[in-house]
Design a protein around this motif. Structure first.
Motif, PDB file in Angstrom:
ATOM      1  N   SER A   1       0.839  -1.207   0.000  1.00 33.67           N
ATOM      2  CA  SER A   1       0.000   0.000   0.000  1.00 33.67           C
ATOM      3  C   SER A   1       0.870   1.252   0.000  1.00 33.67           C
ATOM      4  CB  SER A   1      -0.914   0.017   1.220  1.00 33.67           C
ATOM      5  OG  SER A   1      -1.851  -1.014   1.159  1.00 33.67           O
TER       6      SER A   1
ATOM      7  N   SER B   1       3.946   1.527  -1.160  1.00 32.43           N
ATOM      8  CA  SER B   1       4.557   1.662  -2.491  1.00 32.43           C
ATOM      9  C   SER B   1       3.572   2.268  -3.474  1.00 32.43           C
ATOM     10  CB  SER B   1       5.038   0.305  -3.000  1.00 32.43           C
ATOM     11  OG  SER B   1       6.085  -0.171  -2.205  1.00 32.43           O
ATOM     12  N   ALA B   2       2.330   1.806  -3.432  1.00 27.45           N
ATOM     13  CA  ALA B   2       1.309   2.338  -4.342  1.00 27.45           C
ATOM     14  C   ALA B   2       1.039   3.806  -4.044  1.00 27.45           C
ATOM     15  CB  ALA B   2       0.025   1.522  -4.219  1.00 27.45           C
TER      16      ALA B   2
ATOM     17  N   MET C   1       3.102   5.943  -2.693  1.00 27.97           N
ATOM     18  CA  MET C   1       4.277   6.720  -3.089  1.00 27.97           C
ATOM     19  C   MET C   1       4.290   6.988  -4.581  1.00 27.97           C
ATOM     20  SD  MET C   1       7.255   5.021  -0.720  1.00 27.97           S
ATOM     21  CE  MET C   1       8.542   5.544  -1.818  1.00 27.97           C
ATOM     22  N   ALA C   2       3.725   6.090  -5.367  1.00 25.90           N
ATOM     23  CA  ALA C   2       3.707   6.251  -6.820  1.00 25.90           C
ATOM     24  C   ALA C   2       2.725   7.343  -7.248  1.00 25.90           C
ATOM     25  CB  ALA C   2       3.353   4.933  -7.498  1.00 25.90           C
ATOM     26  N   GLY C   3       1.717   7.603  -6.425  1.00 22.79           N
ATOM     27  CA  GLY C   3       0.714   8.607  -6.774  1.00 22.79           C
ATOM     28  C   GLY C   3       1.101   9.992  -6.298  1.00 22.79           C
ATOM     29  N   GLU C   4       0.114  10.895  -6.367  1.00 20.29           N
ATOM     30  CA  GLU C   4       0.356  12.274  -5.948  1.00 20.29           C
ATOM     31  C   GLU C   4      -0.653  12.743  -4.908  1.00 20.29           C
ATOM     32  OE1 GLU C   4       0.723  14.894  -9.290  1.00 20.29           O
ATOM     33  OE2 GLU C   4       2.294  13.684 -10.186  1.00 20.29           O
TER      34      GLU C   4
ATOM     35  N   LEU D   1      -1.062   9.267   0.968  1.00 18.77           N
ATOM     36  CA  LEU D   1       0.307   8.917   1.357  1.00 18.77           C
ATOM     37  C   LEU D   1       0.505   9.113   2.852  1.00 18.77           C
ATOM     38  CD1 LEU D   1       3.127   7.988   0.613  1.00 18.77           C
ATOM     39  CD2 LEU D   1       3.679  10.345  -0.021  1.00 18.77           C
TER      40      LEU D   1
ATOM     41  N   LYS E   1      11.960   1.911   3.753  1.00 20.41           N
ATOM     42  CA  LYS E   1      10.784   2.180   2.918  1.00 20.41           C
ATOM     43  C   LYS E   1       9.975   3.330   3.531  1.00 20.41           C
ATOM     44  CE  LYS E   1       7.801  -0.245  -0.027  1.00 20.41           C
ATOM     45  NZ  LYS E   1       8.483  -0.551  -1.233  1.00 20.41           N
TER      46      LYS E   1
ATOM     47  N   ALA F   1       9.126   6.972   1.859  1.00 18.93           N
ATOM     48  CA  ALA F   1       7.764   7.489   1.806  1.00 18.93           C
ATOM     49  C   ALA F   1       7.688   8.869   2.451  1.00 18.93           C
ATOM     50  CB  ALA F   1       6.806   6.519   2.491  1.00 18.93           C
TER      51      ALA F   1
ATOM     52  N   ARG G   1       9.069  11.300   0.031  1.00 17.03           N
ATOM     53  CA  ARG G   1       8.095  11.534  -1.041  1.00 17.03           C
ATOM     54  C   ARG G   1       6.984  12.459  -0.545  1.00 17.03           C
ATOM     55  NH1 ARG G   1       6.653  12.438  -6.115  1.00 17.03           N
ATOM     56  NH2 ARG G   1       4.675  11.510  -6.648  1.00 17.03           N
TER      57      ARG G   1
END
Length: 165
Positions: A15, A17-18, A20-23, A28, A44, A48, A51
């Protein structure tokens, strides 16, 4: 039970990782809190957090840019209104100031052209008025000389009439 905790940790890491990939900053943030509570790897979690900081800085920069754009637009609108008012008012000094402010605020060129045309008309009218004022002053001086000359002639006649037998 250990297997269940490991599955929960893996799910939290996935969750995270997912997220972190978004905005989505809020997603987050909440996922980061859950990951910290779920014993996800500290590396990790640190990534995060970095990020999250990056996304918050980007959001602040975007908000600042939006405010600056709104301020520029408000300045442009105010300068345009002042320019139009000055054009209608036919006051040279106000029009010059409004043209300067409008140029600074990037008012559309057509509006500036119209204001400059109005300024030129005002300058021409002022020039014509100066010529008329000078002519009027010259006529006033000539009339004063004529009245003075008539007064002298009247005095001479009166003197001549008094001396006559």
């Amino acid at each position: 039970e250990e297997e269940k905790r490991e599955m929960e940790r893996a799910r939290a890491a996935l969750s995270l990782s997912a997220a972190m990939a978004g905005e989505d900053i809020e997603l987050l943030r909440t996922t980061l809190e859950a990951a910290a509570a779920g014993d996800v790897e500290p590396a990790k979690v640190s990534l995060a957090e970095a990020r999250l900081i990056e996304l918050e800085e980007l959001a602040e920069a975007a908000e600042r840019a939006k405010r600056e754009a709104e301020e520029r637009e408000a300045k442009r609108v105010a300068a345009l209104a002042a320019l139009r008012e000055a054009v209608e008012g036919n006051a040279a000094a106000e029009l010059d100031a409004a043209i300067g402010a409008a140029e600074e605020a990037a008012v559309p060129s057509h509006e500036l052209w119209m204001a400059r045309q109005a300024r030129e008309r005002i300058a021409r009218t002022e020039g014509e008025m100066r010529v008329l004022l000078k002519a009027n002053e010259a006529q006033r001086r000539k009339a004063a000389r004529d009245v003075s000359q008539l007064a002298r002639i009247c005095d001479e006649w009166r003197t001549a009439a008094e001396l006559a037998p």
